[in-house]
Design a protein around this motif. Structure first.
Motif, PDB file in Angstrom:
ATOM      1  N   VAL A 174       0.847  -1.195   0.000  1.00 30.53           N
ATOM      2  CA  VAL A 174       0.000   0.000   0.000  1.00 30.53           C
ATOM      3  C   VAL A 174       0.881   1.243   0.000  1.00 30.53           C
ATOM      4  O   VAL A 174       2.093   1.174   0.234  1.00 30.53           O
ATOM      5  N   THR A 175       0.245   2.371  -0.254  1.00 32.88           N
ATOM      6  CA  THR A 175       0.972   3.638  -0.227  1.00 32.88           C
ATOM      7  C   THR A 175       1.298   4.029   1.218  1.00 32.88           C
ATOM      8  O   THR A 175       0.718   3.500   2.178  1.00 32.88           O
ATOM      9  N   ALA A 176       2.215   4.982   1.372  1.00 32.66           N
ATOM     10  CA  ALA A 176       2.611   5.448   2.706  1.00 32.66           C
ATOM     11  C   ALA A 176       1.437   6.101   3.432  1.00 32.66           C
ATOM     12  O   ALA A 176       1.295   5.982   4.662  1.00 32.66           O
ATOM     13  N   ALA A 177       0.555   6.774   2.682  1.00 30.45           N
ATOM     14  CA  ALA A 177      -0.598   7.427   3.308  1.00 30.45           C
ATOM     15  C   ALA A 177      -1.564   6.396   3.876  1.00 30.45           C
ATOM     16  O   ALA A 177      -2.059   6.535   5.012  1.00 30.45           O
ATOM     17  N   VAL A 178      -1.844   5.356   3.087  1.00 30.29           N
ATOM     18  CA  VAL A 178      -2.735   4.292   3.573  1.00 30.29           C
ATOM     19  C   VAL A 178      -2.092   3.564   4.740  1.00 30.29           C
ATOM     20  O   VAL A 178      -2.767   3.187   5.708  1.00 30.29           O
ATOM     21  N   LEU A 179      -0.781   3.375   4.657  1.00 32.97           N
ATOM     22  CA  LEU A 179      -0.063   2.715   5.764  1.00 32.97           C
ATOM     23  C   LEU A 179      -0.220   3.497   7.062  1.00 32.97           C
ATOM     24  O   LEU A 179      -0.418   2.911   8.133  1.00 32.97           O
TER      25      LEU A 179
END
Length: 218
Positions: A174-179
């Protein structure tokens, strides 16, 4: 009347008047009958040469009542205190077990809710590629795990632009934002979060040439 006249009357046949009987004194009768005024001993009065009435048979001194025998089967104060202490400790241990079980159930409830919320967040946001052929290894839960990524994804993953989440036994890229959102909801789900500022020695699996072979048996 003079004695001469008395003698003359006696000579003529007159008898001398009888003397009246002497009545006993009232106080003498009261003493004789044992009524008020008599000298009988009062209750509790000490007899001459002896103990007060009511104490001759008891054998105990003045002011002391009869000796009381201890009740059979009565427990001492120490035994009562000990039993009370055991009861208090047992109740405290029971309360602690109940509280521990309550907290355990509360934690399980929170984990279920967090996992459900995380599943909703990750719907359609996984970046796993079907043609990924590079194994990126990482440590999670005390064991070495892996996820397959492309060359571009590997570069982004090592730069901290991507991350890995664990959900129902699967590892999702997943992206860093979703993480970050997932970490706020349920931190244990974060499997790999790379800090680009950290020394390379902290993550030896970042360089592909140090990848663990797929056929290696652990």
């Amino acid at each position: 009347m003079s004695n001469t006249l008395r003698d003359q009357l006696l000579g003529l046949g007159f008898k001398a008047p009888a003397k009246p009987e002497r009545k006993p004194h009232p106080k003498s009768d009261a003493r004789a009958d044992g009524k008020p005024g008599s000298r009988r001993g009062k209750p509790g009065e000490r007899k001459q040469g002896g103990a007060p009435a009511g104490q001759e048979r008891s054998g105990r001194g003045p002011g002391k009542g009869p000796r009381q025998q201890p009740r059979k089967g009565a427990r001492g104060g120490g035994e009562i205190d000990l039993a009370k202490a055991y009861a208090i400790r047992a109740q405290r241990e029971k309360d602690e077990r109940i509280e521990a079980e309550r907290q355990k159930q509360e934690e399980a409830r929170k984990r279920r809710e967090a996992r459900a919320k995380l599943a909703t967040l990750l719907e359609g946001k996984a970046l796993n590629a079907e043609d990924a052929d590079i194994a990126r290894h990482f440590e999670y839960g005390g064991k070495i795990k892996r996820i397959y990524v492309t060359a571009e994804q590997l570069k982004a993953l090592n730069a901290g632009e991507l991350g890995v989440l664990q959900q129902t036994g699967r590892y999702l890229l997943v992206t860093a934002a979703v993480l970050a959102e997932a970490e706020a909801i349920f931190a244990p789900a974060v499997a790999l979060k790379v800090d680009p500022e950290a020394p390379a020695a902290d993550d030896p699996y970042a360089d592909p040439k140090y990848q663990v072979p797929d056929d290696l048996v652990w």
